[in-house]
Motif scaffolding. Structure first.
Motif, PDB file in Angstrom:
ATOM      1  N   VAL A  28      24.271  34.602  18.636  1.00 58.59           N
ATOM      2  CA  VAL A  28      24.172  33.498  19.594  1.00 58.59           C
ATOM      3  C   VAL A  28      25.393  33.496  20.507  1.00 58.59           C
ATOM      4  O   VAL A  28      25.281  33.309  21.729  1.00 58.59           O
ATOM      5  CB  VAL A  28      24.037  32.149  18.862  1.00 58.59           C
ATOM      6  N   ARG A  29      26.574  33.723  19.912  1.00 57.28           N
ATOM      7  CA  ARG A  29      27.799  33.779  20.725  1.00 57.28           C
ATOM      8  C   ARG A  29      27.733  34.947  21.715  1.00 57.28           C
ATOM      9  O   ARG A  29      28.138  34.811  22.879  1.00 57.28           O
ATOM     10  CB  ARG A  29      29.017  33.955  19.808  1.00 57.28           C
ATOM     11  N   VAL A  30      27.240  36.087  21.241  1.00 62.72           N
ATOM     12  CA  VAL A  30      27.141  37.259  22.112  1.00 62.72           C
ATOM     13  C   VAL A  30      26.202  36.974  23.283  1.00 62.72           C
ATOM     14  O   VAL A  30      26.499  37.316  24.436  1.00 62.72           O
ATOM     15  CB  VAL A  30      26.652  38.487  21.315  1.00 62.72           C
ATOM     16  N   VAL A  31      25.075  36.345  23.003  1.00 65.77           N
ATOM     17  CA  VAL A  31      24.125  35.993  24.066  1.00 65.77           C
ATOM     18  C   VAL A  31      24.789  35.055  25.079  1.00 65.77           C
ATOM     19  O   VAL A  31      24.643  35.231  26.294  1.00 65.77           O
ATOM     20  CB  VAL A  31      22.862  35.338  23.468  1.00 65.77           C
ATOM     21  N   GLU A  32      25.521  34.065  24.575  1.00 65.65           N
ATOM     22  CA  GLU A  32      26.191  33.121  25.470  1.00 65.65           C
ATOM     23  C   GLU A  32      27.212  33.825  26.350  1.00 65.65           C
ATOM     24  O   GLU A  32      27.304  33.567  27.558  1.00 65.65           O
ATOM     25  CB  GLU A  32      26.867  32.021  24.648  1.00 65.65           C
ATOM     26  N   VAL A  33      27.991  34.736  25.742  1.00 72.33           N
ATOM     27  CA  VAL A  33      29.012  35.459  26.501  1.00 72.33           C
ATOM     28  C   VAL A  33      28.361  36.344  27.566  1.00 72.33           C
ATOM     29  O   VAL A  33      28.802  36.374  28.721  1.00 72.33           O
ATOM     30  CB  VAL A  33      29.884  36.311  25.549  1.00 72.33           C
ATOM     31  N   CYS A  34      27.308  37.064  27.177  1.00 72.32           N
ATOM     32  CA  CYS A  34      26.650  37.977  28.111  1.00 72.32           C
ATOM     33  C   CYS A  34      26.004  37.217  29.268  1.00 72.32           C
ATOM     34  O   CYS A  34      26.126  37.610  30.437  1.00 72.32           O
ATOM     35  CB  CYS A  34      25.610  38.817  27.382  1.00 72.32           C
ATOM     36  N   ARG A  35      25.335  36.119  28.953  1.00 66.67           N
ATOM     37  CA  ARG A  35      24.690  35.344  30.007  1.00 66.67           C
ATOM     38  C   ARG A  35      25.721  34.649  30.891  1.00 66.67           C
ATOM     39  O   ARG A  35      25.524  34.527  32.098  1.00 66.67           O
ATOM     40  CB  ARG A  35      23.743  34.323  29.390  1.00 66.67           C
ATOM     41  N   GLY A  36      26.813  34.207  30.280  1.00 65.92           N
ATOM     42  CA  GLY A  36      27.852  33.536  31.058  1.00 65.92           C
ATOM     43  C   GLY A  36      28.571  34.468  32.011  1.00 65.92           C
ATOM     44  O   GLY A  36      29.126  34.024  33.019  1.00 65.92           O
ATOM     45  N   SER A  37      28.572  35.769  31.705  1.00 64.83           N
ATOM     46  CA  SER A  37      29.283  36.732  32.558  1.00 64.83           C
ATOM     47  C   SER A  37      28.332  37.576  33.397  1.00 64.83           C
ATOM     48  O   SER A  37      28.767  38.492  34.087  1.00 64.83           O
ATOM     49  CB  SER A  37      30.146  37.662  31.684  1.00 64.83           C
ATOM     50  N   ARG A  38      27.037  37.275  33.327  1.00 64.35           N
ATOM     51  CA  ARG A  38      26.052  38.106  34.017  1.00 64.35           C
ATOM     52  C   ARG A  38      26.258  38.109  35.525  1.00 64.35           C
ATOM     53  O   ARG A  38      26.033  39.127  36.192  1.00 64.35           O
ATOM     54  CB  ARG A  38      24.644  37.637  33.662  1.00 64.35           C
ATOM     55  N   ALA A  39      26.692  36.990  36.069  1.00 64.19           N
ATOM     56  CA  ALA A  39      26.936  36.932  37.515  1.00 64.19           C
ATOM     57  C   ALA A  39      28.094  37.838  37.910  1.00 64.19           C
ATOM     58  O   ALA A  39      28.169  38.300  39.057  1.00 64.19           O
ATOM     59  CB  ALA A  39      27.219  35.485  37.938  1.00 64.19           C
ATOM     60  N   GLU A  40      28.998  38.110  36.960  1.00 63.92           N
ATOM     61  CA  GLU A  40      30.151  38.958  37.250  1.00 63.92           C
ATOM     62  C   GLU A  40      29.818  40.440  37.110  1.00 63.92           C
ATOM     63  O   GLU A  40      30.302  41.265  37.888  1.00 63.92           O
ATOM     64  CB  GLU A  40      31.302  38.630  36.286  1.00 63.92           C
ATOM     65  N   ASN A  41      29.033  40.789  36.087  1.00 63.11           N
ATOM     66  CA  ASN A  41      28.837  42.200  35.767  1.00 63.11           C
ATOM     67  C   ASN A  41      27.399  42.673  35.827  1.00 63.11           C
ATOM     68  O   ASN A  41      27.104  43.820  35.484  1.00 63.11           O
ATOM     69  CB  ASN A  41      29.405  42.499  34.374  1.00 63.11           C
ATOM     70  N   GLY A  42      26.485  41.802  36.229  1.00 68.50           N
ATOM     71  CA  GLY A  42      25.100  42.209  36.355  1.00 68.50           C
ATOM     72  C   GLY A  42      24.388  42.463  35.043  1.00 68.50           C
ATOM     73  O   GLY A  42      23.348  43.116  35.016  1.00 68.50           O
ATOM     74  N   GLY A  43      24.938  41.960  33.966  1.00 67.44           N
ATOM     75  CA  GLY A  43      24.289  42.127  32.664  1.00 67.44           C
ATOM     76  C   GLY A  43      24.720  43.354  31.899  1.00 67.44           C
ATOM     77  O   GLY A  43      24.042  43.785  30.971  1.00 67.44           O
ATOM     78  N   LEU A  44      25.861  43.931  32.254  1.00 60.16           N
ATOM     79  CA  LEU A  44      26.398  45.104  31.569  1.00 60.16           C
ATOM     80  C   LEU A  44      27.835  44.798  31.165  1.00 60.16           C
ATOM     81  O   LEU A  44      28.747  44.801  31.992  1.00 60.16           O
ATOM     82  CB  LEU A  44      26.342  46.324  32.485  1.00 60.16           C
ATOM     83  N   LEU A  45      28.033  44.502  29.878  1.00 59.08           N
ATOM     84  CA  LEU A  45      29.338  44.060  29.381  1.00 59.08           C
ATOM     85  C   LEU A  45      29.810  45.005  28.278  1.00 59.08           C
ATOM     86  O   LEU A  45      29.050  45.360  27.374  1.00 59.08           O
ATOM     87  CB  LEU A  45      29.230  42.638  28.826  1.00 59.08           C
ATOM     88  N   GLY A  46      31.073  45.408  28.344  1.00 59.63           N
ATOM     89  CA  GLY A  46      31.635  46.291  27.330  1.00 59.63           C
ATOM     90  C   GLY A  46      31.711  45.605  25.969  1.00 59.63           C
ATOM     91  O   GLY A  46      31.976  44.406  25.887  1.00 59.63           O
ATOM     92  N   VAL A  47      31.467  46.361  24.906  1.00 64.74           N
ATOM     93  CA  VAL A  47      31.531  45.808  23.553  1.00 64.74           C
ATOM     94  C   VAL A  47      32.922  45.253  23.268  1.00 64.74           C
ATOM     95  O   VAL A  47      33.074  44.172  22.692  1.00 64.74           O
ATOM     96  CB  VAL A  47      31.150  46.888  22.517  1.00 64.74           C
ATOM     97  N   GLU A  48      33.940  45.961  23.682  1.00 63.87           N
ATOM     98  CA  GLU A  48      35.318  45.521  23.442  1.00 63.87           C
ATOM     99  C   GLU A  48      35.602  44.203  24.157  1.00 63.87           C
ATOM    100  O   GLU A  48      36.200  43.284  23.583  1.00 63.87           O
ATOM    101  CB  GLU A  48      36.288  46.596  23.929  1.00 63.87           C
ATOM    102  N   GLU A  49      35.175  44.094  25.419  1.00 66.18           N
ATOM    103  CA  GLU A  49      35.396  42.859  26.172  1.00 66.18           C
ATOM    104  C   GLU A  49      34.610  41.700  25.559  1.00 66.18           C
ATOM    105  O   GLU A  49      35.118  40.570  25.471  1.00 66.18           O
ATOM    106  CB  GLU A  49      34.989  43.045  27.630  1.00 66.18           C
ATOM    107  N   CYS A  50      33.401  41.976  25.121  1.00 63.10           N
ATOM    108  CA  CYS A  50      32.590  40.939  24.477  1.00 63.10           C
ATOM    109  C   CYS A  50      33.287  40.448  23.213  1.00 63.10           C
ATOM    110  O   CYS A  50      33.342  39.241  22.943  1.00 63.10           O
ATOM    111  CB  CYS A  50      31.210  41.487  24.147  1.00 63.10           C
TER     112      CYS A  50
END
Length: 262
Positions: free
Chosen positions: A119-141
């Motif tokens: 759930v946290r991962v989904v929140e982080v990915c969706r919250g940053s989607r405007a910045e990275n287009g839905g592609l987030l590094g595992v380390e940054e996540c």
């Protein structure tokens, strides 16, 4: 006149009997070896269970230790994301069986831990989607999950925990998956697949920091129209940002900016 006798029917019967004997002996050896391996596996599972109970606090608090322990479990068929049971055994047994291993270690079903993390991962990915287009590094996540949304809201997790959490989302058909771009593991939170040209550009950005259309034309031998089309597609998906102040427009990927800042 030759005195040699021809091969009689008894010779064929003896050969058939011998082949049957070999086959029976081979099957017996296979069954013996299988029984021995099953016994060894059961003993190892029991020892692993006792080890987990003795080091429960460390497994719960240390993400690196937890990752190594999870790998050992998977090697012998104990999958924390598949009901916390040994493959092929009955679950829910009383008396502290393997089925209750993860519940005793983590103070609850291990699925709860990974689903909460998911759930946290989904929140982080969706919250940053405007910045990275839905592609987030595992380390940054992982670093964002560790920080949490407020004081005391972070979770001490490892890369392995993040990967397992994303894996737990697969049955939901959520579009979340792990992909490799160059040498970096990325979480893709959009169902759209990257084509070969887009992956090539992102790999180039991972190495160089940014690309321009002329760089793609010179190094990859692409026509200008091909380079511009790929860049425009990546821009449209917010997978790259444009720096229009340079002499020639430079295209950066927010997914790799932290790599060059470090």
């Amino acid at each position: 006149m030759s005195s040699r006798r021809g091969v009689g029917l008894s010779a064929f019967q003896n050969r058939t009997s011998l082949s049957t004997s070999y086959a029976t002996h081979g099957a017996s050896l296979r069954n013996t070896h299988l029984s021995s391996l099953s016994t060894q596996l059961s003993v190892f599972q029991s020892l692993l269970h006792n080890f987990a109970l003795q080091h429960a606090d460390t497994i719960k608090s240390n993400p690196t230790f937890r990752a190594e322990f999870a790998r050992m479990c998977n090697a012998i068929g104990v999958d924390p994301l598949a009901g916390s049971n040994v493959k092929g055994s009955r679950s829910g047994t009383k008396g502290g069986g393997i089925g209750s291993l993860w519940a005793k270690v983590l103070g609850g079903d291990v699925n709860d831990f990974y689903f909460e993390l998911a759930v946290r991962v989904v929140e982080v990915c969706r919250g940053s989607r405007a910045e990275n287009g839905g592609l987030l590094g595992v380390e940054e996540c992982k670093e964002r999950v560790k920080k949490g949304r407020g004081i005391g809201g972070g979770m001490d997790v490892s890369d392995d925990d993040i990967l397992r959490a994303v894996k737990s989302l697969a049955p939901l058909g959520s579009g979340f998956s792990i992909m490799m771009v160059g040498k970096k593991q990325m979480i893709r939170s959009i169902p759209k697949e990257l084509n070969t040209d887009q992956s090539t550009v992102l790999e180039a950005i991972q190495v160089l920091g940014y690309v321009t259309c002329s760089m793609l034309e010179d190094n990859l031998g692409w026509e200008h129209a091909r380079a511009e089309t790929v860049i425009e597609d990546l821009l449209g998906d917010s997978l790259v940002w444009v720096d229009a102040q340079a002499p020639e427009k430079e295209y950066w990927s927010p997914a790799y900016m932290n790599d060059f800042e470090d």
